[in-house]
Design a protein around this motif. Structure first.
Motif, PDB file in Angstrom:
ATOM      1  N   THR A  34      39.108 -11.404  45.629  1.00 17.26           N
ATOM      2  CA  THR A  34      40.061 -11.972  45.688  1.00 17.26           C
ATOM      3  C   THR A  34      40.416 -12.678  44.167  1.00 17.26           C
ATOM      4  N   TYR A  37      41.494 -18.361  42.096  1.00 18.05           N
ATOM      5  CA  TYR A  37      42.672 -19.517  42.252  1.00 18.05           C
ATOM      6  C   TYR A  37      43.279 -19.610  43.616  1.00 18.05           C
ATOM      7  N   PHE A  38      43.337 -18.341  44.051  1.00 20.03           N
ATOM      8  CA  PHE A  38      43.652 -18.045  45.670  1.00 20.03           C
ATOM      9  C   PHE A  38      42.519 -18.680  46.716  1.00 20.03           C
ATOM     10  N   ASN A  39      41.434 -18.435  46.121  1.00 30.03           N
ATOM     11  CA  ASN A  39      40.343 -18.974  47.171  1.00 30.03           C
ATOM     12  C   ASN A  39      40.294 -20.456  47.121  1.00 30.03           C
ATOM     13  N   SER A  41      43.064 -22.342  46.386  1.00 27.89           N
ATOM     14  CA  SER A  41      44.296 -22.909  46.963  1.00 27.89           C
ATOM     15  C   SER A  41      43.854 -23.036  48.571  1.00 27.89           C
ATOM     16  N   LYS A  42      43.000 -21.994  49.037  1.00 29.49           N
ATOM     17  CA  LYS A  42      42.656 -21.825  50.422  1.00 29.49           C
ATOM     18  C   LYS A  42      42.004 -23.165  50.829  1.00 29.49           C
ATOM     19  N   TYR A  55      56.271 -15.299  52.544  1.00 30.88           N
ATOM     20  CA  TYR A  55      55.988 -14.415  51.107  1.00 30.88           C
ATOM     21  C   TYR A  55      57.316 -13.488  50.899  1.00 30.88           C
ATOM     22  N   VAL A 114      46.936 -16.687  51.880  1.00 30.41           N
ATOM     23  CA  VAL A 114      46.719 -16.969  50.461  1.00 30.41           C
ATOM     24  C   VAL A 114      45.793 -16.095  49.967  1.00 30.41           C
ATOM     25  N   ASP A 115      44.924 -16.000  50.650  1.00 28.59           N
ATOM     26  CA  ASP A 115      43.622 -15.556  49.905  1.00 28.59           C
ATOM     27  C   ASP A 115      43.611 -13.524  50.133  1.00 28.59           C
ATOM     28  N   GLU A 117      46.707 -12.091  49.137  1.00 26.45           N
ATOM     29  CA  GLU A 117      47.544 -11.635  48.143  1.00 26.45           C
ATOM     30  C   GLU A 117      47.039 -10.615  47.260  1.00 26.45           C
ATOM     31  N   THR A 118      45.774 -11.155  46.658  1.00 27.95           N
ATOM     32  CA  THR A 118      45.302 -10.008  45.702  1.00 27.95           C
ATOM     33  C   THR A 118      45.006  -8.557  46.041  1.00 27.95           C
TER      34      THR A 118
END
Length: 394
Positions: A34, A37-39, A41-42, A55, A114-115, A117-118
């Motif tokens: 992923t 930046y999602f990691n 954010s988590k 979402y 959040v993680d 999404e990718t």
């Protein structure tokens, strides 16, 4: 829809619901694949407290909704991570979706979503565009059966699965909306179930013809090895498409008369098929579909109609040659660049095709496959970045 077709459709739909083992579900694998930046954010959310978010998932161009694989993966992730996930699917599988319209809303824990999404977006966008392409191709050539031959053009097995699924979704829509035959199968065993098949379809590659030393000998070898199977023979290897097709038909008159023999045109775009040149290409269309060449055509359209390679003129020429010798039940299979644009021109030229083998429903412009997800609600409060207000759930 007949009972048999309905049952087959239900069977395929059930098989789609079985998640592929190729997709990561372990946290360490998701973290590795992923966006960083999602990691991060988590980690922030874990430190400062979770929220329930919603979402909106959408695309910037019209597509055909193909969310089945993604939804099953998300549901499995929700079970594995033990969080409540609500999926508000606004466009069911096979529905047409306009640009910017949310395909679905996902509501659940920000910490757990959040993680994801990718991986979610990777698997949704290309599938929806490929389904759209498959739908248009099958609709334009509604009386032609399609065979998905995209596997060799895919970037790995993950993509190959997504594309096979997408072709089946687009084909199902074309069957419902336009009575199309659509995709009847694909080239690999692993994804054949998306088309209601137990195994992949296909007979011989060019390599087998080269190995045999002649088109006829390749056909004989195939017949001896698979005596009960329908046979499709490649006839362009030695640039003797017409001669070799007729030779094989004469050698196997029973197959030819029973409709168990097909000839496949895959002529390279660097030359015309045997007996054709530019003047004779125009002439064969003039005899069969004169209106196809009477209107304005750009250079690419003319190439599809009367140019080198597998043109409409080439297909009409093969049909004339087969029919002249009484082989009217021998089918014609065509491949080589059968994109949505080429299929549309083939329909206009009423090309006498029975089957199209194609991988060209794969998205040609990957910038069009980008799916996007934006959070539009935080703990029930509508909030989204300026410019994306249209995504707020109504």
């Amino acid at each position: 829809m007949s009972d048999s077709n309905h049952n087959n459709s239900q069977q395929v739909k059930h098989q789609r619901e079985e998640r592929s083992s190729l997709w990561p579900v372990e946290d360490q694998d998701i973290t590795a694949w992923t966006d960083h930046y999602f990691n991060r954010s988590k980690k922030v959310v874990e430190k400062f407290g979770d929220q329930t978010v919603t979402y909106a998932v959408f695309m910037r161009r019209p597509v055909v909704s193909a969310p089945g694989l993604v939804i099953k993966w998300l549901e499995e992730m929700a079970r594995k991570r033990n969080f409540d996930l609500k999926i508000d699917l606004r466009y069911a599988e096979g529905r047409w979706v306009g640009a910017g319209e949310p395909i679905m809303y996902l509501t659940g824990s920000l910490c757990h979503l959040v993680d994801l999404e990718t991986l979610l977006l990777q698997r949704l966008g290309p599938a929806c565009v490929a389904a759209y392409n498959a739908f248009t191709m099958c609709s334009d050539l509604h009386s032609v059966a399609f065979l998905a031959m995209d596997a060799r053009h895919c970037a790995g097995t993950d993509m190959a699965e997504i594309m096979a699924y997408a072709a089946s979704v687009g084909a199902d829509r074309a069957k419902r909306k336009n009575g199309a035959l659509g995709f009847i199968g694909n080239a690999t065993d692993a994804t054949a179930h998306y088309f209601g098949q137990e195994r992949g379809l296909g007979t011989m590659p060019h390599a087998l013809v080269g190995y045999a030393g002649s088109t006829l000998r390749a056909a004989e070898m195939f017949d001896e090895t698979f005596p009960g199977d329908p046979m499709t023979v490649l006839v362009d290897y030695f640039a003797h498409e017409i001669t070799d097709a007729l030779t094989v038909c004469r050698r196997f008159p029973k197959r030819a008369s029973q409709g168990h023999l097909s000839v496949r045109l895959d002529t390279a775009g660097s030359r015309f098929i045997e007996t054709l040149d530019p003047p004779s290409s125009y002439a064969v269309l003039e005899r069969n579909v004169p209106r196809a060449i009477r209107g304005y055509r750009n250079e690419q359209e003319l190439r599809y109609l009367v140019g080198p390679g597998v043109s409409a003129a080439a297909i009409w020429t093969m049909r004339e040659a087969l029919d002249k010798e009484g082989f009217n039940k021998v089918k014609i299979v065509a491949s080589s660049g059968f994109s949505p644009a080429k299929c549309r021109l083939m329909a206009e030229a009423e090309a006498p095709l029975d089957v199209v083998g194609t991988g060209s429903y794969l998205p040609s412009s990957w910038s069009e496959t980008y799916a996007t997800a934006d959070i539009v609600e935080y703990d029930g409060v509508a909030r989204v970045k300026v410019g994306r207000e249209f995504l707020i759930r109504k």
